[in-house]
Scaffold this active site. Structure first.
Site, PDB file in Angstrom:
ATOM      1  N   ASN A   9       0.826  -1.154   0.013  1.00 15.13           N
ATOM      2  CA  ASN A   9      -0.090   0.038  -0.012  1.00 15.13           C
ATOM      3  C   ASN A   9       1.084   1.463  -0.070  1.00 15.13           C
ATOM      4  O   ASN A   9       1.799   1.467   0.913  1.00 15.13           O
ATOM      5  CB  ASN A   9      -0.910  -0.272   1.241  1.00 15.13           C
ATOM      6  CG  ASN A   9      -1.757   1.161   1.293  1.00 15.13           C
ATOM      7  OD1 ASN A   9      -1.344   2.371   1.017  1.00 15.13           O
ATOM      8  ND2 ASN A   9      -3.144   0.974   1.613  1.00 15.13           N
ATOM      9  N   HIS A  12       0.947   6.256   1.742  1.00 14.38           N
ATOM     10  CA  HIS A  12       1.559   7.256   2.436  1.00 14.38           C
ATOM     11  C   HIS A  12       2.766   8.085   1.855  1.00 14.38           C
ATOM     12  O   HIS A  12       3.263   9.106   2.362  1.00 14.38           O
ATOM     13  CB  HIS A  12       2.024   6.663   3.759  1.00 14.38           C
ATOM     14  CG  HIS A  12       0.822   6.213   4.502  1.00 14.38           C
ATOM     15  ND1 HIS A  12      -0.131   7.422   4.963  1.00 14.38           N
ATOM     16  CD2 HIS A  12       0.249   5.350   4.882  1.00 14.38           C
ATOM     17  CE1 HIS A  12      -1.307   6.698   5.414  1.00 14.38           C
ATOM     18  NE2 HIS A  12      -1.215   5.485   5.665  1.00 14.38           N
ATOM     19  N   HIS A  45      -5.987   3.674  -1.683  1.00 12.60           N
ATOM     20  CA  HIS A  45      -7.114   3.964  -1.252  1.00 12.60           C
ATOM     21  C   HIS A  45      -7.471   5.231  -1.619  1.00 12.60           C
ATOM     22  O   HIS A  45      -6.867   6.458  -1.354  1.00 12.60           O
ATOM     23  CB  HIS A  45      -7.083   3.849   0.144  1.00 12.60           C
ATOM     24  CG  HIS A  45      -8.359   4.055   0.988  1.00 12.60           C
ATOM     25  ND1 HIS A  45      -8.744   3.898   2.435  1.00 12.60           N
ATOM     26  CD2 HIS A  45      -9.692   4.491   0.537  1.00 12.60           C
ATOM     27  CE1 HIS A  45      -9.724   4.235   2.569  1.00 12.60           C
ATOM     28  NE2 HIS A  45     -10.562   4.552   1.654  1.00 12.60           N
ATOM     29  N   ARG A  47      -9.705   8.029  -0.920  1.00 14.89           N
ATOM     30  CA  ARG A  47     -10.544   8.517   0.005  1.00 14.89           C
ATOM     31  C   ARG A  47     -11.482   9.469  -0.833  1.00 14.89           C
ATOM     32  O   ARG A  47     -11.003  10.371  -1.434  1.00 14.89           O
ATOM     33  CB  ARG A  47      -9.838   8.905   1.316  1.00 14.89           C
ATOM     34  CG  ARG A  47      -9.461   7.823   2.124  1.00 14.89           C
ATOM     35  CD  ARG A  47      -8.744   8.405   3.395  1.00 14.89           C
ATOM     36  NE  ARG A  47      -8.606   7.224   4.371  1.00 14.89           N
ATOM     37  CZ  ARG A  47      -9.539   6.899   5.298  1.00 14.89           C
ATOM     38  NH1 ARG A  47     -10.547   7.746   5.373  1.00 14.89           N
ATOM     39  NH2 ARG A  47      -9.102   6.185   6.062  1.00 14.89           N
ATOM     40  N   ARG A  51      -7.358  12.435   0.594  1.00 12.93           N
ATOM     41  CA  ARG A  51      -6.246  13.228   1.659  1.00 12.93           C
ATOM     42  C   ARG A  51      -4.869  12.686   1.130  1.00 12.93           C
ATOM     43  O   ARG A  51      -3.886  13.129   1.719  1.00 12.93           O
ATOM     44  CB  ARG A  51      -6.747  12.757   3.133  1.00 12.93           C
ATOM     45  CG  ARG A  51      -6.382  11.306   3.537  1.00 12.93           C
ATOM     46  CD  ARG A  51      -6.735  11.128   4.863  1.00 12.93           C
ATOM     47  NE  ARG A  51      -8.035  11.377   5.353  1.00 12.93           N
ATOM     48  CZ  ARG A  51      -8.638  10.764   6.461  1.00 12.93           C
ATOM     49  NH1 ARG A  51      -7.768   9.912   7.255  1.00 12.93           N
ATOM     50  NH2 ARG A  51      -9.600  10.880   7.079  1.00 12.93           N
ATOM     51  N   GLU A 153     -10.872  -9.610   3.392  1.00  9.78           N
ATOM     52  CA  GLU A 153      -9.526  -9.026   4.123  1.00  9.78           C
ATOM     53  C   GLU A 153      -9.936  -8.817   5.581  1.00  9.78           C
ATOM     54  O   GLU A 153     -10.867  -8.114   6.070  1.00  9.78           O
ATOM     55  CB  GLU A 153      -9.320  -7.797   3.463  1.00  9.78           C
ATOM     56  CG  GLU A 153      -7.878  -7.513   3.973  1.00  9.78           C
ATOM     57  CD  GLU A 153      -6.912  -6.385   3.169  1.00  9.78           C
ATOM     58  OE1 GLU A 153      -7.195  -6.346   1.981  1.00  9.78           O
ATOM     59  OE2 GLU A 153      -6.046  -5.748   3.808  1.00  9.78           O
ATOM     60  N   HIS A 194      -3.837  -4.330   8.036  1.00  5.84           N
ATOM     61  CA  HIS A 194      -3.883  -3.258   8.738  1.00  5.84           C
ATOM     62  C   HIS A 194      -2.944  -3.087   9.848  1.00  5.84           C
ATOM     63  O   HIS A 194      -3.037  -4.085  10.825  1.00  5.84           O
ATOM     64  CB  HIS A 194      -5.222  -2.850   9.157  1.00  5.84           C
ATOM     65  CG  HIS A 194      -5.466  -1.319   9.709  1.00  5.84           C
ATOM     66  ND1 HIS A 194      -4.990  -0.855  10.858  1.00  5.84           N
ATOM     67  CD2 HIS A 194      -5.826  -0.293   8.834  1.00  5.84           C
ATOM     68  CE1 HIS A 194      -5.415   0.300  10.769  1.00  5.84           C
ATOM     69  NE2 HIS A 194      -5.484   0.877   9.601  1.00  5.84           N
ATOM     70  N   GLY A 195      -1.873  -2.167  10.127  1.00  2.73           N
ATOM     71  CA  GLY A 195      -1.204  -2.219  11.029  1.00  2.73           C
ATOM     72  C   GLY A 195      -0.054  -2.870  11.160  1.00  2.73           C
ATOM     73  O   GLY A 195       0.803  -3.095  12.237  1.00  2.73           O
TER      74      GLY A 195
HETATM   75  N1  PXP Z   1      -5.656  -3.321   4.090  1.00  7.08           N
HETATM   76  C1  PXP Z   1      -6.746  -2.372   3.899  1.00  7.08           C
HETATM   77  C2  PXP Z   1      -8.146  -2.767   3.613  1.00  7.08           C
HETATM   78  C3  PXP Z   1      -6.448  -1.131   4.514  1.00  7.08           C
HETATM   79  O1  PXP Z   1      -7.484  -0.246   4.379  1.00  7.08           O
HETATM   80  C4  PXP Z   1      -5.233  -0.508   4.661  1.00  7.08           C
HETATM   81  C5  PXP Z   1      -4.917   0.843   5.295  1.00  7.08           C
HETATM   82  O2  PXP Z   1      -5.717   1.232   5.975  1.00  7.08           O
HETATM   83  C6  PXP Z   1      -4.149  -1.653   4.849  1.00  7.08           C
HETATM   84  C7  PXP Z   1      -4.633  -2.793   4.542  1.00  7.08           C
HETATM   85  C8  PXP Z   1      -2.886  -1.243   5.100  1.00  7.08           C
HETATM   86  O3  PXP Z   1      -2.872  -0.828   6.592  1.00  7.08           O
HETATM   87  P1  PXP Z   1      -1.325  -0.147   7.093  1.00  7.08           P
HETATM   88  O4  PXP Z   1      -1.162   0.990   6.225  1.00  7.08           O
HETATM   89  O5  PXP Z   1      -1.676  -0.057   8.402  1.00  7.08           O
HETATM   90  O6  PXP Z   1      -0.366  -1.286   6.957  1.00  7.08           O
END
Ligand code: PXP
Length: 240
Positions: A9, A12, A45, A47, A51, A153, A194-195
């Site tokens: 992803n 950022h 993503h 949004r 952002r 997911e 996520h995270g």
């Molecule tokens: N998977 C999904 C569906 C997400 O929306 C996100 C980002 O919020 C991620 C994975 C990646 O999460 P992170 O940036 O915390 O690794």
């Protein structure tokens, strides 16, 4: 045994760019470098408030990327229209709240169910693989099956927070394992994200049946110190 795929992803990279309103660093450049460095897919993503990733990024990345693009979108008419037009190979439908810092939890599948059903049907017919970002709950997995998605997911945020805070994560990883097994038994491809950090990804990769990890914030953050290629390779080694 099938190998576990890594989706990178790059949202950022756009966060850093947008902080100064300049044209750099380029999310397209990051997407192509992720591809070159062994990522199996690239996630962005789009949004509602734009952002980080914007419509121009989506267009550029969707045109130039050779590996699958995974577009994360909220269940709205605007995003449905954009996704139908851009036809990304993968789509993950995610919850979105204007004021949240990041995607705080899984989708509420009882809310807007009729719209979700219609949206999923249209996007599948349009040729995209559809995934739903959900909590590791039996109810949501069964509901996802009813909604006829290809994949789910699992939101790993709670598990990752416990790992980061050196707290007991046994109950949460058990909840994830049960969710993964149920998803697989219903014929859904199961992903996780996520995270995730190197530590939490390593622990989670011991759970059998997860086919794809989607990782962004930590991976992009660590690339500042070791380079994108190296942070991708480190995760690839961990989750293999
Ligand atoms: N998977 C999904 C569906 C997400 O929306 C996100 C980002 O919020 C991620 C994975 C990646 O999460 P992170 O940036 O915390 O690794």
């Amino acid at each position: 045994m099938n190998k576990i795929r890594l989706g990178v992803n790059i949202d950022h990279v756009a966060t850093v760019r947008n902080a100064r309103g300049e044209a750099y660093p380029s999310p397209l450049k990051a997407a192509l470098l992720a591809q070159k460095s062994g990522a199996d897919s690239v996630t962005i993503h789009l949004r509602e408030d734009r952002r980080h990733i914007n419509d121009k990024d989506l267009k550029q990345i969707n045109t130039k990327l050779k590996i699958p693009l995974n577009l994360e979108i909220a269940a709205t008419k605007e995003m449905l229209k954009i996704a139908l037009k851009s036809k990304p190979p993968f789509i993950c439908i995610v919850p979105e709240k204007r004021k949240e810092i990041t995607t705080e939890g899984g989708l509420n599948l009882s809310y807007k169910k009729a719209f979700l059903l219609k949206m999923i049907k249209k996007l599948k017919k349009n040729g995209s693989r559809i995934s739903l970002f959900i909590e590791p709950s039996k109810k949501d997995i069964k509901e996802s099956k009813y909604l006829q998605v290809d994949c789910i997911e699992i939101h790993t945020g709670k598990f990752c927070n416990l790992v980061n805070q050196n707290k007991n994560f046994k109950k949460e990883i058990k909840r994830i394992k049960t969710a993964v097994n149920l998803g697989n038994s219903l014929g859904l491809e199961v992903h996780a994200g996520h995270g995730l950090t190197y530590k939490s990804a390593k622990i989670l990769s011991s759970v059998k049946g997860i086919k794809e990890f989607n990782i962004g914030h930590f991976l992009i953050g660590d690339s500042i110190f070791i380079g994108l290629k190296n942070s991708i390779n480190k995760f690839k080694k961990i989750i293999k």
